[in-house]
Motif scaffolding. Structure first.
Motif, mmCIF file in Angstrom:
data_model
loop_
_atom_site.group_PDB
_atom_site.id
_atom_site.type_symbol
_atom_site.label_atom_id
_atom_site.label_comp_id
_atom_site.label_asym_id
_atom_site.label_seq_id
_atom_site.Cartn_x
_atom_site.Cartn_y
_atom_site.Cartn_z
ATOM 1 N N ARG A 411 64.261 41.275 2.791
ATOM 2 C CA ARG A 411 65.492 40.697 2.238
ATOM 3 C C ARG A 411 66.694 41.624 2.489
ATOM 4 N N GLU A 412 66.483 42.908 2.321
ATOM 5 C CA GLU A 412 67.580 43.849 2.551
ATOM 6 C C GLU A 412 67.927 43.934 4.024
ATOM 7 N N GLU A 415 69.848 40.937 4.984
ATOM 8 C CA GLU A 415 71.226 40.991 4.490
ATOM 9 C C GLU A 415 72.071 41.891 5.407
ATOM 10 N N VAL A 419 75.258 40.599 7.765
ATOM 11 C CA VAL A 419 76.601 41.182 7.683
ATOM 12 C C VAL A 419 77.004 41.721 9.054
ATOM 13 N N ASN A 423 80.024 40.727 11.572
ATOM 14 C CA ASN A 423 80.997 41.711 12.044
ATOM 15 C C ASN A 423 81.137 41.674 13.556
ATOM 16 N N MET A 428 84.876 42.377 14.078
ATOM 17 C CA MET A 428 85.204 43.440 13.126
ATOM 18 C C MET A 428 84.504 44.741 13.479
ATOM 19 N N ARG A 441 70.830 52.176 7.936
ATOM 20 C CA ARG A 441 70.555 51.818 6.536
ATOM 21 C C ARG A 441 69.124 51.331 6.333
ATOM 22 N N TRP A 444 66.402 54.030 6.895
ATOM 23 C CA TRP A 444 66.389 54.941 5.751
ATOM 24 C C TRP A 444 65.594 54.338 4.590
ATOM 25 N N ARG A 448 61.829 55.406 2.969
ATOM 26 C CA ARG A 448 61.600 55.538 1.530
ATOM 27 C C ARG A 448 60.397 54.712 1.089
ATOM 28 N N MET B 54 67.578 60.800 -8.304
ATOM 29 C CA MET B 54 67.595 60.311 -6.922
ATOM 30 C C MET B 54 68.487 59.080 -6.741
ATOM 31 N N ASP B 58 71.504 58.824 -4.226
ATOM 32 C CA ASP B 58 71.554 57.806 -3.170
ATOM 33 C C ASP B 58 72.845 56.995 -3.243
ATOM 34 N N ASP B 62 75.766 55.883 -0.461
ATOM 35 C CA ASP B 62 75.588 54.481 -0.069
ATOM 36 C C ASP B 62 76.956 53.875 0.252
ATOM 37 N N ARG B 63 77.180 53.619 1.542
ATOM 38 C CA ARG B 63 78.480 53.108 1.979
ATOM 39 C C ARG B 63 78.821 51.759 1.338
ATOM 40 N N VAL B 64 77.787 50.932 1.194
ATOM 41 C CA VAL B 64 78.026 49.597 0.631
ATOM 42 C C VAL B 64 78.413 49.701 -0.839
ATOM 43 N N GLY B 237 76.815 36.744 -0.908
ATOM 44 C CA GLY B 237 76.463 37.841 -0.016
ATOM 45 C C GLY B 237 77.651 38.712 0.349
ATOM 46 N N PRO B 240 82.970 37.704 4.665
ATOM 47 C CA PRO B 240 83.057 38.355 5.969
ATOM 48 C C PRO B 240 83.178 39.874 5.836
ATOM 49 N N GLY B 241 82.306 40.599 6.502
ATOM 50 C CA GLY B 241 82.366 42.058 6.495
ATOM 51 C C GLY B 241 82.235 42.649 5.104
ATOM 52 N N ARG B 242 81.590 41.923 4.194
ATOM 53 C CA ARG B 242 81.417 42.357 2.800
ATOM 54 C C ARG B 242 82.757 42.626 2.122
ATOM 55 N N TYR B 250 76.794 43.290 -5.953
ATOM 56 C CA TYR B 250 75.894 44.238 -5.288
ATOM 57 C C TYR B 250 74.809 44.698 -6.271
ATOM 58 N N GLN B 253 72.347 41.906 -6.428
ATOM 59 C CA GLN B 253 71.524 41.902 -5.206
ATOM 60 C C GLN B 253 70.415 42.947 -5.312
ATOM 61 N N PHE B 258 66.731 42.553 -3.843
ATOM 62 C CA PHE B 258 66.059 43.653 -3.132
ATOM 63 C C PHE B 258 65.003 44.325 -4.003
#
Lengths: 470, 293
Positions: A411-412, A415, A419, A423, A428, A441, A444, A448, B54, B58, B62-64, B237, B240-242, B250, B253, B258
C-alpha cells in the motif's frame, strides 16, 4: 439505593458481556453459522449470495451468512486485533501478504492438501498470489486481467482497421495521433482535425483544445504504479525493491512524453471534462477517449450506460512486442480465514466448495468475470455475457501475466508510485527524480520491515505450523 | 465529612460514574496508550515492540511528513485570518438594521449545516477546472486562463481555503451574538464625541468583542491544523504532487492504510504539542489586546 446499585451492576455486566461475545453462532436446527464479510455490494454480492445459498442447501451442517462490509481491510484489521473477526473475509490478492505477515490470517496448507486442492487446479498466477512466506493463505475467486478496450467506430472514423488493434506501443502512439481530435483556429476559422494532421508548428505551439483523446495513460489512470510491466520493468526482484529499474523508468518517460506532446494545460482542461466513471459521461463510454486499459468489468458498464458502443478487446501492447507478448496485469478477489475465527474448519468447507468448477463458474457468470480455475467447461464461454471473456482468460494464463509485487508494504509502495507517476506525468519532476524518490523511501521502509521480519520469522513460522486447521 | 456528606458524595459519584468510566476508558486510556505506542513499532495486528524514540527520529527525516506539515501550516495561515476577517465583516453587515435581516442570517449560516462530505462533493464541481461555476465566473470577468484548482499543485490549497471560507457561518453567529452585547451607550458616547463609523468600529466594537475574537482564534488554530474531511474527500491521497496532503490525512494514511500505528501515534503527539505551543503563543501575544468587562 441498593436496588439502583444492583440494576447498575447488572446493566454494566450485561454490557461488558455483550461486547466480548458475539450472538449465537448456531442456526435453528443446530447448523454452525459461518460469518462471512464481503466487500462487494450490488450484483457481485447477489452472485455470491446465490452460491452461498446453494452451499447451504447442499448440506445440513453449515450455514454461510454473508455481511457486506465497507472499507473491509480496515474493519477486518480492527476486528482481528480485537479478537472478534468473522470466519471468512473477502479481500484482494494484494492485501494477502500484509495480513499474512502480521499474523492476521490462518494458513490453509494442510486443509488444502487433505481436500486434494493444489496449484495444478488453478491458473498458476492466481494461486501464487495467495501464498506468502511459504504458506498458502487464501483461495482466489473471481479474478481479473487487464486488456486494451477500444472503440471500433472511432477506429473506422479515423480510417483505421477496427480488426487491427495496435500490436506495439509505437503503433498505439501513432494510432493515438490519428484518433486524437483537436480544435484550433486556422486562418481565422475554428476547425476540428486529428492531431496527426496538424502542422509541426501547430503541434509544437499546443494552441489547440483536445476534443477527443486517442489514448492517455491517465484515462482511467488506475494502474500508473504498475505500467512498468509493459516496458519489461518490475518493482521487486525477490530481495530488493527495484522501483528505479530501466523498465519502470521507460514507463515514466512515456507518461512524460505524452504530456510534453499534447501540452499540460490542454490535458488538464481535457481531464476536467470527464464525468464519473459509473455514468454515461465516462470518457470511454461517451467516445471521448478511443482506447483505454480496463478489466472484464467494463463490459457491465458498457451494457448499462452505452449499450450501442461498438467495442473490441486486445492485449495492451508492450514496448517490445516480441518479449512482452500478451502482457497483462492480474489481480483477484480472495477469501481468507482470519486469525481467531471461531469456525475455521467450517469456513474452509465453503472455500473448498468454491474451488469446484460448478460453483466457481456460477459465481463467475453472476459477477461477469472468469474463474481462477485452469479448466473451464465449454458451456461457460457460451453462457458468458461478455463476448471477449475468452481473451481475458487467455491473457491471465500468459507467461507475461504480472501482478502487484507480494510485499507487506505494497500500500505504501503503491502510494509512493502513484504520487511519483503524477509528478512525472504533470512535469513536476523528471522521471528519474520521481522514481529515485520512490526507490529511496520504499527501499528504506522495506529494509525496516525485513529487519522486523527476521526478528520474528522463526516464531511466526512455528506459530503458523501450529495454527494449521484441525 | 459526616456520614450524610459521605453518602451524598457517593451518590453524586455514582451519578457521574458513566461519564467517569467513559472518560477513563475512551479518552484517558487511549491517550495514554497512544503515548506508549508512539515509542513502539506497532501495526495493530501484532504485539507492539518497544523502539524508544525511533518513530520521532524517523519523522524528523521523513520528507512527506514535513511536506504535510508545511501544507497544513500554509493552509492555516491563509484560511484562519481570512476566515476570521470575513466572518467579522459578515457579522457586522448582518447586524445592520436592514429588511430581511433574519433571512440573510439564515442564508449565511446554511452552509455550516451541510455535511462536510456532501459539501465537498459540491465543491468538487464548483472547482472543476473547465466546467466549474467558479471558473465560468472568472471567465466572465475576463480571466483568460483561470486556475486549475484541482490539478495544479499551486492552486489546490487556495481551493481548500475557498471551501473553508464557505463554512464561516458558525463564527458569524458567535460574532453576531457578541456584537449585540456591546452596550449602545458606548456608541452613543462615541458619537457625541464625534467618532466616525470607522473609529467606532476600531475603538468601541473591536475592544468590546475582543474576547470572542480571541476565542475564535484559538478554536480556529485547533480546527485548521486538524483539517481532514475536506482535504481527504477533495484530494484523496494528497492531490497532485501531495500539494494538498494535510497533516491529519498523512496521519490517517499511516495509521489505517500503511498500518504504522506507532508512527501515526508519534505524529498525533507532535500535532498535540504543536497546537499546545501555538495556543500558548496566541494567548501570550493577544493578552494585552483582549479586554474583559
Amino acid at each position: 439505593m441498593r436496588i439502583f446499585l444492583i440494576v447498575a451492576l447488572l446493566l454494566s455486566v450485561s454490557f461488558v458481556a455483550g461486547c466480548s461475545r458475539r450472538a449465537d453462532d448456531r442456526a435453528p436446527g443446530g447448523r454452525v453459522i459461518v460469518s462471512y464479510w464481503e466487500k462487494w455490494t450490488g450484483f457481485e454480492l447477489d452472485a455470491m449470495q446465490r452460491v452461498a445459498d446453494d452451499f447451504n442447501r447442499s448440506q445440513d451442517r453449515i450455514e454461510v451468512r454473508i455481511l457486506p462490509v465497507s472499507q473491509i481491510d480496515v474493519k477486518l484489521m480492527l476486528a482481528t486485533a480485537g479478537g472478534n473477526p468473522p470466519d471468512l473475509a473477502g479481500l484482494w490478492t494484494f492485501s494477502v501478504p500484509d495480513f499474512a505477515e502480521k499474523g492476521a490470517l490462518t494458513p490453509i496448507d494442510a486443509a488444502l492438501q487433505r481436500a486434494g486442492i493444489g496449484r495444478e487446479r488453478f491458473i498458476p498466477v492466481f494461486w501464487d498470489l495467495c501464498s506468502h512466506r511459504g504458506f498458502q493463505w487464501a483461495i482466489p475467486v473471481a479474478p481479473a486481467a487487464l486488456a486494451l478496450h477500444y472503440n471500433r467506430a472511432l477506429f473506422r472514423e479515423a480510417g483505421l482497421d477496427p480488426d487491427r488493434p495496435p500490436r506495439s506501443l509505437a503503433e498505439l502512439e501513432s494510432m493515438n495521433e490519428k484518433l486524437t481530435l483537436v480544435e484550433l483556429t486556422r486562418t481565422g476559422r475554428v476547425v476540428r482535425l486529428p492531431y496527426a494532421q496538424l502542422t509541426p508548428a501547430e503541434q509544437r505551439s499546443h494552441a489547440f483544445m483536445i476534443v477527443r483523446a486517442g489514448h492517455l495513460p491517465q484515462e482511467p489512470g488506475w494502474w500508473l504504479d504498475l505500467m512498468g510491466v509493459w516496458f519489461g520493468g518490475s518493482l521487486f526482484d525477490g530481495r530488493r525493491i527495484t522501483a528505479d529499474a530501466p523498465g519502470n523508468l521507460a514507463a515514466f518517460q512515456w507518461f512524460r512524453d505524452i504530456t510534453a506532446k499534447y501540452g499540460i494545460e490542454n490535458l488538464r482542461n481535457y481531464g476536467a471534462t470527464g464525468g464519473n466513471f459509473a455514468s454515461p459521461q465516462n470518457p470511454f463510454l461517451s467516445g471521448r477517449v478511443a482506447m483505454e486499459l480496463q478489466g472484464p468489468w467494463m463490459h457491465n458498464f458498457i451494457g448499462k450506460y452505452a449499450p450501442d458502443l461498438d467495442w473490441g478487446v486486445a492485449p495492451f501492447p508492450a514496448a517490445d512486442p516480441a518479449a512482452g507478448k500478451d502482457t497483462t496485469l492480474v489481480e483477484s478477489d480472495v477469501l481468507v480465514i482470519p486469525r481467531g475465527a471461531r469456525h475455521p474448519a467450517e469456513a474452509f468447507a465453503f472455500l473448498a466448495y468454491l474451488c469446484q468448477r460448478e460453483p466457481a463458474e456460477k459465481l463467475a457468470l453472476g459477477q461477469r468475470k472468469f474463474t481462477a480455475l485452469r479448466e473451464t467447461s465449454p458451456s461457460f464461454f457460451a453462457a458468458h455475457p461478455n463476448p471477449h471473456i475468452r481473451e481475458f482468460v487467455r491473457l491471465a494464463s500468459s507467461p507475461n501475466a504480472h501482478a502487484a509485487p507480494r510485499l507487506c508494504i505494497w500500500r505504501e509502495c503503491q502510494e509512493e508510485l502513484r504520487v511519483a507517476a503524477g509528478n512525472a506525468l504533470w512535469g513536476m519532476a523528471t522521471p528519474e527524480a520521481a522514481l529515485a524518490q520512490v526507490q529511496e523511501r520504499v527501499a528504506w521502509r522495506w529494509d525496516r520491515m525485513q529487519a522486523r521480519w527476521e526478528r520474528v520469522a522463526e516464531a511466526r513460522r512455528k506459530e503458523w505450523l501450529d495454527r494449521e486447521l484441525p | 465529612m459526616n456520614s450524610r456528606e459521605r453518602r451524598n458524595l457517593r451518590t453524586g459519584l455514582l451519578f457521574v460514574s458513566p461519564w467517569i468510566v467513559g472518560f477513563f476508558m475512551f479518552t484517558l486510556y487511549p491517550v495514554a496508550a497512544s503515548l506508549f505506542f508512539s515509542c513502539c513499532d506497532y501495526d495493530v495486528l501484532s504485539a507492539p515492540i518497544w523502539v524508544g524514540g525511533m518513530n520521532y527520529r524517523d519523522l524528523a527525516v521523513d520528507r512527506v511528513f514535513w511536506q504535510s506539515l508545511n501544507n497544513t501550516l500554509l493552509f492555516s495561515l491563509l484560511s484562519l485570518p481570512l476566515g476570521m476577517i470575513l466572518a467579522l465583516l459578515l457579522a457586522i453587515l448582518l447586524n445592520q438594521p436592514v429588511r430581511g435581516r433574519g433571512a440573510f442570517r439564515a442564508i449565511f449560516f446554511l452552509p455550516s449545516l451541510v455535511p462536510l462530505v456532501a459539501g465537498a462533493m459540491v465543491w468538487l464541481w464548483i472547482l472543476n477546472g473547465r466546467l466549474g461555476l467558479l471558473n465560468q465566473f472568472l471567465g466572465m470577468l475576463g480571466v483568460q486562463h483561470p486556475p486549475q484548482w484541482m490539478s495544479d499543485p499551486l492552486w489546490t490549497k487556495p481551493a481548500l481555503v475557498l471551501m473553508s471560507l464557505w463554512g464561516v457561518g458558525n463564527s458569524v453567529v458567535i460574532y453576531l451574538a457578541s456584537l449585540q452585547d456591546v452596550p449602545r451607550s458606548l456608541y452613543e458616547a462615541a458619537e457625541i464625541d464625534g467618532a466616525s463609523a470607522w473609529m467606532r468600529l476600531r475603538h468601541v466594537t473591536l475592544p468590546m468583542i475582543s474576547p470572542v475574537i480571541y476565542f475564535n482564534l484559538i478554536i480556529g488554530i485547533i480546527g485548521t491544523l486538524q483539517t481532514f474531511a475536506s482535504a481527504y474527500v477533495l484530494f484523496n491521497g494528497g492531490g497532485p504532487g501531495r500539494s494538498a496532503l494535510f497533516y491529519a490525512v498523512y496521519l490517517y494514511q499511516n495509521a489505517f492504510e500503511f498500518r504504522q500505528m506507532g508512527y501515526a501515534c508519534a505524529m498525533a503527539w507532535l500535532l498535540f504539542l504543536l497546537i499546545l505551543g501555538l495556543t500558548w503563543l496566541a494567548t501570550r501575544a493577544t493578552r494585552k489586546h483582549v479586554f474583559y468587562q
